[in-house]
Motif scaffolding. Structure first.
Motif, short mmCIF file in Angstrom:
data_model
loop_
_atom_site.label_atom_id
_atom_site.label_comp_id
_atom_site.label_asym_id
_atom_site.label_seq_id
_atom_site.Cartn_x
_atom_site.Cartn_y
_atom_site.Cartn_z
N VAL A 103 35.41 52.91 27.78
CA VAL A 103 35.72 52.24 26.59
C VAL A 103 37.28 52.23 25.91
CG1 VAL A 103 35.24 51.55 24.22
CG2 VAL A 103 33.44 51.88 25.75
N ILE A 104 38.08 51.54 25.71
CA ILE A 104 39.34 51.89 25.25
C ILE A 104 39.88 51.17 23.94
CG2 ILE A 104 40.45 52.44 27.69
CD1 ILE A 104 41.73 49.71 27.77
N TRP A 105 40.87 51.95 23.40
CA TRP A 105 41.21 51.30 22.15
C TRP A 105 42.82 50.93 22.52
CZ3 TRP A 105 37.02 54.03 22.28
CH2 TRP A 105 35.97 53.83 21.33
N VAL A 106 43.16 49.71 22.02
CA VAL A 106 44.54 49.13 22.56
C VAL A 106 45.41 49.20 21.18
CG1 VAL A 106 45.96 47.49 23.43
CG2 VAL A 106 43.71 48.11 24.52
N TRP A 107 46.81 49.69 21.08
CA TRP A 107 47.76 49.51 20.19
C TRP A 107 48.70 48.72 20.84
CZ3 TRP A 107 44.53 53.50 20.30
CH2 TRP A 107 44.16 54.23 19.03
N GLY A 108 49.37 47.69 20.03
CA GLY A 108 50.00 46.88 20.62
C GLY A 108 50.23 45.53 19.79
N LYS A 109 50.86 44.44 20.63
CA LYS A 109 50.73 43.18 19.90
C LYS A 109 49.75 42.07 20.72
CE LYS A 109 55.59 43.20 20.60
NZ LYS A 109 55.92 44.40 20.68
N GLU A 110 49.54 41.30 19.87
CA GLU A 110 48.86 40.11 20.59
C GLU A 110 49.87 38.98 20.94
OE1 GLU A 110 45.55 39.00 18.03
OE2 GLU A 110 44.60 37.39 19.98
N THR A 111 50.07 38.62 22.12
CA THR A 111 51.01 37.71 22.42
C THR A 111 50.56 36.02 22.31
OG1 THR A 111 50.25 38.08 24.84
CG2 THR A 111 52.28 39.15 24.13
N THR A 112 49.48 35.89 23.05
CA THR A 112 48.59 34.66 22.77
C THR A 112 47.23 35.07 22.71
OG1 THR A 112 48.20 34.55 24.91
CG2 THR A 112 50.27 33.23 24.01
N ALA A 113 46.13 34.06 22.36
CA ALA A 113 44.84 34.36 22.13
C ALA A 113 44.14 35.14 23.30
CB ALA A 113 44.07 33.13 21.78
N HIS A 114 43.51 36.28 22.94
CA HIS A 114 42.87 37.33 24.07
C HIS A 114 44.18 37.72 24.98
CE1 HIS A 114 39.17 36.12 22.35
NE2 HIS A 114 39.53 34.96 22.66
N SER B 60 49.85 42.67 24.80
CA SER B 60 50.46 43.93 25.53
C SER B 60 50.40 45.14 24.75
CB SER B 60 51.90 43.21 25.53
OG SER B 60 52.87 43.68 24.26
N ALA B 61 50.37 46.00 25.66
CA ALA B 61 49.79 47.52 24.95
C ALA B 61 50.97 48.40 24.70
CB ALA B 61 48.62 48.10 25.85
N ASP B 62 51.16 48.98 23.76
CA ASP B 62 52.07 50.24 23.50
C ASP B 62 51.36 51.30 23.80
OD1 ASP B 62 53.96 48.37 22.67
OD2 ASP B 62 53.58 48.67 20.61
N ARG B 63 50.09 51.43 23.42
CA ARG B 63 49.20 52.69 23.56
C ARG B 63 47.78 52.51 23.83
NH1 ARG B 63 49.53 58.00 21.60
NH2 ARG B 63 47.61 58.59 20.29
N ILE B 64 47.43 53.24 24.88
CA ILE B 64 46.04 52.86 25.12
C ILE B 64 45.24 54.29 24.98
CG2 ILE B 64 44.31 52.49 26.80
CD1 ILE B 64 46.17 50.35 27.93
N THR C 268 42.99 45.79 19.42
CA THR C 268 41.67 45.62 19.93
C THR C 268 41.02 46.86 20.75
OG1 THR C 268 40.64 44.04 21.62
CG2 THR C 268 42.63 44.85 22.28
N PHE C 269 39.54 46.54 20.96
CA PHE C 269 39.11 47.52 21.75
C PHE C 269 37.87 46.96 22.57
CE2 PHE C 269 34.85 48.44 19.76
CZ PHE C 269 35.10 47.83 18.93
N GLY C 270 37.42 47.73 23.59
CA GLY C 270 36.39 47.14 24.61
C GLY C 270 36.16 47.96 25.53
N SER C 271 35.05 47.62 26.46
CA SER C 271 35.02 48.41 27.84
C SER C 271 35.57 47.59 28.97
CB SER C 271 33.70 48.41 28.04
OG SER C 271 32.91 47.00 28.54
N VAL C 272 36.36 48.17 29.87
CA VAL C 272 37.11 48.05 30.86
C VAL C 272 36.08 47.37 31.88
CG1 VAL C 272 38.53 48.73 32.88
CG2 VAL C 272 38.72 49.75 30.64
#
Lengths: 311, 509
Positions: B137-148, B151-155, B171-175
């Motif tokens: 399970v990861i937590w993602v920092w960054g920007k939402e480019t389009t829906a779903h 682009s991640a700055d930090r995971i 966002t977050f979720g399981s890989v």
């Protein structure tokens, strides 16, 4: 003029003493060993004939007149070592236990000595890298801490059921195998030493000249000639095997109840030692006497078979 | 001598390695593996399900291939999945950072002094998406480019503290799947989204160190072994904490003290066993050497016969039975006869001294040295019997051997008094083989300690071994076996070296 003429007739009458007879004569000098043979014969006979001698079935609880199970009865004429916590006759169990303990001791010793003798003979006879490999393996086995390893193996294999064998025999067979696996090093070293000195002697050369192969020489000449020390070590090892088997059974990793051995009887009786102290005495005493007797016999045999050691 | 020592130490290492193989095979020899006991639980409700078993196996590392399991048992699994090895004394130290990126500090509750907190690492894993395995399970920092599409700055693989959740957490979720630059994740609702990573993406996983590798310190590249493209690439990103038995990390107890490191368990018992073994060895030596000397000097005297008979009986005696007999005599019978009786087990008094006991008679308080001494008498008697018997026999025959030598005759011919001949000339030479035998046998005393400690419920390593075997606590069993094997090998070397030290005639090539 006859110079001390030898009387052929009377010389022929003097019987040559057989080798066994000489050994027996020397063996007899060790009084304790002779007593040991007597004691051992009685114990072994009693154990072998357990099914005839034992007054009761060793696995059946005894009942008194009113039909109640006779738990922890004291010694009496009927049960002269008493009964245990579930009413089984202690004396009968002791006889059957001796059967298993002695059987394991004999089987293990015979197998381990045979295997050890063969390995040692091969090692000493061929020399070179064969010898090197076998010697390093032997040394490695001798380095291992014996009792902890035996315990670990028996604990791992405790629950295993060997196919085609009655369930109660499985643990006995497993213990025997484990003891054989860790018991061949002594005779192997002994045999190697003997073979090293024997292989350069003339009769080996003669046997080779007569066309006998390597293994033929080992079986026909090396092993029979090196038999004496092996027999001595086997006699001494018999007691050791009994001790190890009973130590394993005493700790609960050896032969599993309901099959009685002297070791697991001690384990069972240890728990009610404070109420029935006498029962702890019998199995341990049996182990002690048998081991002592084997040791005395081994000592006497060593003196008898190797006259050079005699003072 | 130096050459000989070097060769012997190499042999020692080889034997220790071989015995680790033997011990490890031991664990895996049982059909059904070490967890066979759990599978065979008769009661259906308490038997673990297949899923439980799989999880347990994964937790204990039993799902790995056997050579790797052996290797990780031996040298640990903290190097597994690492790219860099720190070469230096001790571990590499780097600041422990909080969620907002500042170094955490520890405040002393008494003085109020603040000390910075540090992380320590020996192995370093370069951050990369390959470290992510499906299921994490990861937590993602960054920007939402389009829906779903992110682009991640930090995971990060651990949840950020709720109160300080940064605003740019997207966002977050399981890989679900990892491609070179694109990670597919699924949230709790099962909705899939993709996360694109780039060169500047930062990673923080508990499995790796996550941060970029520091430039300070000397780092050895081991990525060819366990990195993303290495030989063991399927373990890339896996970063264990076990250091392996060769680095004195014996793992965790499974059953006896579940959740405790074996090292702690051993430490708590070691002292007791050392006390027992030392007492038994010293007592055996103190008794065996004088009676050996006496019966050697007075060969075939009445005392000699008594000593040899005693030695013969002693070595034929099953020690565990001897222990039981000691309890029977000194605890049970003495109590019945109204004599001051001895304690039959333990190391110190648990309750107050009972009426009629030796402790009460001597007015011993709980837990004192005398109390411990009282409890060690019977076990030490049991443990020393076997060695006493053996060593007095050795001493006797060694003495007989020496007394036949020419230099003893010379000493007598010089007119020295008999006592000087025996002590100065004979005894000093006769002691040589005894020293070696004693040193060789010391690790073997541990075998006797298993029996002794079991009979007297004495909480030492021997009893721990017995309990561990009964509970199938294999990490404990294997640790003790390993330590014993090392001790045996070490004692053999020590015995050989001492032999040359005390006997200058012997020279090793």
């Amino acid at each position: 003029m006859a110079v001390a003429e030898l009387d052929r007739e009377s010389l022929a009458k003097v019987k040559e003493e057989s080798y066994l007879r000489i050994i027996w004569t020397r063996f007899r000098r060790h009084k304790l060993a002779v007593i040991s043979i007597f004691v051992l014969t009685i114990i072994i006979l009693a154990c072998v004939l357990a099914s005839v001698i034992a007054p009761y079935n060793p696995t059946v609880s005894q009942k008194d007149a009113s039909g109640a199970i006779l738990k922890n009865a004291g010694p009496s004429l009927k049960y002269f070592m008493g009964t245990d916590s579930i009413g089984r006759d202690v004396f009968s169990r002791l006889l059957y236990a001796g059967r298993i303990s002695l059987l394991i001791a004999f089987v293990v010793t015979i197998c381990a000595e045979t295997a050890g003798a063969l390995i040692g003979a091969v090692s000493g006879f061929f020399g070179g890298w064969v010898d090197e490999v076998i010697q390093r393996t032997t040394e490695f086995f001798l380095t291992l801490p014996l009792l902890p390893l035996l315990l670990a193996f028996s604990a791992l294999l405790r629950g295993i059921q060997i196919p085609f064998l009655p369930q109660e025999w499985s643990s006995a067979v497993i213990i025997a195998i484990i003891l054989i696996v860790f018991g061949w090093m002594g005779p192997a070293r002994l045999m190697r030493g003997m073979v090293l000195s024997l292989r350069n002697q003339d009769f080996t050369e003669a046997a080779r000249a007569m066309g006998l192969g390597n293994f033929g020489i080992i079986i026909r000449h090396m092993i029979p000639n090196a038999m004496a020390p092996i027999i001595v070590s086997a006699t001494l090892d018999l007691g050791g095997v009994i001790i190890y088997e009973s130590a394993l059974s005493f700790l609960g990793f050896g032969v599993q109840p309901p099959v009685p051995t002297w070791g697991n009887m001690l384990n069972e009786y240890q728990s009610d030692m404070w109420t029935q102290p006498a029962k702890v005495f019998y199995p341990g005493l049996s182990i002690f006497i048998v081991n002592l007797a084997f040791n005395y016999m081994g000592d006497a045999l060593r003196d008898a078979l190797d006259p050079r050691l005699k003072r | 001598m130096t050459n000989y020592l070097i060769r012997r130490v190499f042999q020692m290492i080889l034997v220790v390695l071989l015995s680790t193989v033997a011990i490890y095979i031991l664990l895996n020899i049982a059909p059904g593996g070490p967890l066979a006991g759990l599978r065979n639980i008769g009661d259906r409700r308490s038997r673990p399900s297949e899923a439980d078993m799989a999880r347990l196996e994964a937790y204990l590392g039993l799902d790995k291939p056997i050579f790797l399991r052996y290797l990780t048992w031996l040298i640990g699994d903290d190097w597994l999945g690492a790219d860099w090895l720190y070469v230096g004394l001790g571990n590499y130290r780097y600041p422990l950072l909080g969620a907002t990126g500042q170094q955490l500090v520890e405040t002393d509750p008494d003085t109020g002094a603040k000390t910075p907190r540090w992380n320590y690492a020996r192995f370093w894993t370069d951050p990369s998406p390959a470290l992510l395995k499906p299921g994490y399970v990861i937590w993602v920092w960054g920007k939402e480019t389009t829906a779903h599409q992110f682009s991640a700055d930090r995971i990060q693989a651990s949840p950020p503290p709720k109160a300080t959740r940064p605003a740019d957490l997207v966002t977050f979720g399981s890989v679900v799947k990892v491609d070179a630059q694109v990670i597919t994740i699924a949230d709790t609702g099962g909705i899939k989204s993709t996360v694109t990573v780039n060169q500047n993406t930062a990673y923080e996983f508990p499995i790796g160190t996550g941060l970029p590798r520091p430039s300070a310190g000397l780092w050895l590249d081991i990525s060819w072994l366990t990195g993303d493209t290495g030989v063991l690439k399927q373990y890339a990103g896996f970063h264990g904490t076990n250091r392996g038995i060769l680095r004195a990390d014996f793992g965790w107890s499974w059953k006896l003290a579940a959740g405790q490191p074996v090292t702690a368990l051993l430490k708590s018992r070691l002292g007791n066993t050392l006390i027992l073994m030392t007492t038994a060895t010293v007592v055996s030596l103190i008794i065996a050497i004088p009676i050996g000397i006496y019966s050697g000097v007075h060969q075939y005297s009445g005392t000699d016969y008594a000593v040899t008979t005693f030695a013969f009986f002693g070595s034929a005696m099953p020690v565990f039975w001897f222990g039981l007999m000691l309890i029977l005599l000194f605890s049970y019978s003495f109590k019945n006869w109204g004599l001051p009786y001895m304690p039959s087990g333990g190391t110190v008094l648990v309750r107050e001294a009972q009426p009629g006991s030796l402790e009460l008679l001597l007015n011993i308080t709980k837990g004192t040295f005398v109390d411990r001494f009282m409890h060690i008498i019977l076990p030490a008697m049991m443990l020393s019997l076997l060695y006493l018997a053996g060593w007095s026999r050795y001493m006797r025959s060694s003495m007989l051997e020496v007394l036949r030598q020419d230099y003893v005759r010379t000493a007598r011919a010089k007119g020295l008094i008999e006592r000087v001949v025996i002590i100065k000339h004979a005894l000093r030479n006769a002691l040589i083989p005894i020293i070696t035998i004693v040193v060789f046998q010391i690790p073997g005393i541990f075998g006797g300690a298993i029996l002794t400690e079991t009979v007297f419920s004495y909480p030492g390593i021997g009893r721990l071994y017995f309990e561990a075997l009964n509970a199938s606590d294999w990490p404990v069993v294997m640790s003790i076996l390993f330590i014993t094997a090392v001790l045996v090998v070490f004692a053999t070397l020590l015995g050989d070296v001492m032999y040359t030290v005390v006997d200058p005639r012997i020279r090793f090539k």
